[in-house]
Design a protein around this motif. Structure first.
Motif, PDB file in Angstrom:
ATOM      1  N   VAL A  34       0.772  -1.270   0.045  1.00 30.70           N
ATOM      2  CA  VAL A  34      -0.024   0.189   0.074  1.00 30.70           C
ATOM      3  C   VAL A  34       0.919   1.251  -0.022  1.00 30.70           C
ATOM      4  O   VAL A  34       1.640   1.364   0.887  1.00 30.70           O
ATOM      5  N   CYS A  35       0.603   2.102  -1.082  1.00 28.35           N
ATOM      6  CA  CYS A  35       1.495   3.482  -0.964  1.00 28.35           C
ATOM      7  C   CYS A  35       0.513   4.711  -0.728  1.00 28.35           C
ATOM      8  O   CYS A  35      -0.699   4.560  -0.588  1.00 28.35           O
ATOM      9  N   ARG A  36       1.301   5.610  -0.292  1.00 27.48           N
ATOM     10  CA  ARG A  36       0.601   6.771   0.081  1.00 27.48           C
ATOM     11  C   ARG A  36      -0.352   7.264  -1.253  1.00 27.48           C
ATOM     12  O   ARG A  36      -1.356   7.797  -1.155  1.00 27.48           O
ATOM     13  N   THR A  37       0.282   7.101  -2.358  1.00 32.75           N
ATOM     14  CA  THR A  37      -0.425   7.449  -3.643  1.00 32.75           C
ATOM     15  C   THR A  37      -1.746   6.856  -3.757  1.00 32.75           C
ATOM     16  O   THR A  37      -2.849   7.348  -4.211  1.00 32.75           O
ATOM     17  N   ASP A  38      -2.042   5.662  -2.988  1.00 33.34           N
ATOM     18  CA  ASP A  38      -3.353   4.894  -3.036  1.00 33.34           C
ATOM     19  C   ASP A  38      -4.385   5.785  -2.295  1.00 33.34           C
ATOM     20  O   ASP A  38      -5.559   5.749  -2.614  1.00 33.34           O
ATOM     21  N   GLY A  56      -3.776   0.111  -6.345  1.00 33.87           N
ATOM     22  CA  GLY A  56      -2.558  -0.949  -6.101  1.00 33.87           C
ATOM     23  C   GLY A  56      -1.511  -0.975  -7.233  1.00 33.87           C
ATOM     24  O   GLY A  56      -2.110  -1.435  -8.457  1.00 33.87           O
ATOM     25  N   HIS A  57      -0.332  -0.481  -6.800  1.00 33.06           N
ATOM     26  CA  HIS A  57       0.640  -0.401  -7.893  1.00 33.06           C
ATOM     27  C   HIS A  57       1.976  -0.901  -7.481  1.00 33.06           C
ATOM     28  O   HIS A  57       2.896  -0.582  -7.967  1.00 33.06           O
ATOM     29  N   GLN A  58       1.870  -1.871  -6.510  1.00 31.22           N
ATOM     30  CA  GLN A  58       3.169  -2.535  -5.915  1.00 31.22           C
ATOM     31  C   GLN A  58       3.042  -4.003  -5.836  1.00 31.22           C
ATOM     32  O   GLN A  58       2.838  -4.564  -4.809  1.00 31.22           O
ATOM     33  N   LEU A 141       8.447  -2.025  -5.204  1.00 28.80           N
ATOM     34  CA  LEU A 141       8.130  -1.614  -6.553  1.00 28.80           C
ATOM     35  C   LEU A 141       7.514  -0.277  -6.865  1.00 28.80           C
ATOM     36  O   LEU A 141       7.466   0.314  -7.755  1.00 28.80           O
ATOM     37  N   CYS A 142       7.348   0.402  -5.403  1.00 25.25           N
ATOM     38  CA  CYS A 142       7.026   1.906  -5.842  1.00 25.25           C
ATOM     39  C   CYS A 142       8.056   2.643  -4.576  1.00 25.25           C
ATOM     40  O   CYS A 142       8.766   3.559  -5.205  1.00 25.25           O
ATOM     41  N   ALA A 143       7.702   2.286  -3.596  1.00 27.64           N
ATOM     42  CA  ALA A 143       8.696   3.009  -2.461  1.00 27.64           C
ATOM     43  C   ALA A 143      10.253   2.874  -2.721  1.00 27.64           C
ATOM     44  O   ALA A 143      10.759   3.823  -2.768  1.00 27.64           O
TER      45      ALA A 143
END
Ligand SMILES: [Zn+2]
Ligand SMILES: [Zn+2]
Length: 320
Positions: A34-38, A56-58, A141-143
């Motif tokens: 989970v990314c802050r962008t989500d 979800g992008h990671q 994958l993102c962080a």
């Protein structure tokens, strides 16, 4: 888990397996960090997502069907934020596909990984590094990737300041330390848990975001504009502040003397495939550990709530 309208909770939904086109992969999702962008997508701070949307992008998982020669069924694969670019615009043709005018983004304008299955364009996927479980690999994958892009912009800065100690700062502190840099971690003044985590992961100093510490470069991970000014106050001449988030509250006005002396403020946007290749090459000789909290997929709303409230130390990872 599906977002039907922004500012509403995600809802569980049974959907047919999405069709897989030429050049695409069908991925069985194992873990999605989970990314802050989500949060920015769900909370309506980023405009015009695809709706309904699987966020979800990671995504870390296994290829179950490949319509591309570059991956085979059974391979471990990672799906990042950058999901598609046009290949023709003035950015794509000059090595800046992260700025593509027509880019599509996983979990924003394309369906993402809060799901059992995801479809992705093989050209933008990465092989997961060996020695990392799916849950360990997902936050990379993102962080990891976009954090690494921000970190590389800091070039040879020796004294780095990280404002906000979430997922990306955790990973980058370990990379920076291995590269012989000094990381200073700035958190909310009373956030002893985050400061302790920062020290445990190799920061030479951790303290409140208003503290004065001389820095050669700073990366602002937290979405709070006033931190840009705090970082500038700590910056030596010729130093750089990189804003690494996709959304931030307004940056307050500040006296010009804070920028004078060839100080620079810039943002970092998205990633290129080359960022990913370089980052994973760097990890070949460096093992990065992240503190995570795993949630079952159906608890995605709880994971988002914990990130929103600041209650989460480390990275939330949804397990499918
Ligand atoms: Zn383009
Ligand atoms: Zn992200």
């Amino acid at each position: 888990m599906v977002l039907e309208r922004q500012r509403e909770p995600l809802r569980p939904q049974d959907r047919p397996v999405p069709p897989v086109g030429e050049g695409q992969l069908l991925v069985q999702v194992d873990a999605c960090a989970v990314c802050r962008t989500d949060l920015h997508v769900v909370d309506g701070e980023l405009p015009d997502p695809r709706l309904p949307l699987v966020p979800g992008h990671q995504i870390a998982g296994t290829v179950v069907e490949s319509h591309s020669p570059s991956f085979s069924a059974g391979e471990r694969v990672g799906v990042p934020w950058l999901g598609w670019t046009c290949g023709r615009c003035r950015y794509c043709t000059t090595g800046r596909e992260n700025l593509c005018d027509h880019a599509r983004f996983t979990g924003y304008t394309l369906d993402g990984g809060y799901a059992e299955r995801a479809v992705a364009d093989a050209r933008f996927c990465f092989r997961l590094p060996g020695g990392y479980s799916f849950e360990e690999a997902a936050p990379l994958l993102c962080a990891g990737l976009i954090g690494y892009r921000a970190y590389r912009m800091c070039a040879a800065a020796r004294r780095l300041g990280f404002y906000g100690f979430g997922s990306a700062a955790q990973i980058l502190t370990q990379v920076a330390r291995a590269d012989g840099r000094e990381v200073h971690a700035f958190t909310r003044p009373d956030d002893a848990a985050a400061q302790e985590l920062a020290r445990a992961q190799g920061a030479v100093w951790a303290g409140g975001s208003g503290e004065r510490v001389p820095l050669d470069a700073a990366i602002v991970f937290a979405p709070a504009g006033p931190l840009v000014v705090e970082a500038l106050r700590n910056l030596e001449k010729g130093g750089l502040v990189v804003c690494a988030g996709i959304h931030m509250s307004d940056v307050p006005s500040f006296p010009y003397e804070l920028l004078w002396g060839e100080r620079v403020v810039r943002s970092v946007a998205n990633l290129t495939r080359e960022d990913g290749t370089s980052f994973f090459a760097r990890l070949a000789s460096l093992r990065v550990e992240t503190r995570r909290r795993a949630y079952p997929l159906e608890d995605a709303n709880q994971a988002l709530a914990d990130l929103r409230s600041g209650a989460l130390v480390g990275t939330a990872v949804l397990r499918v």
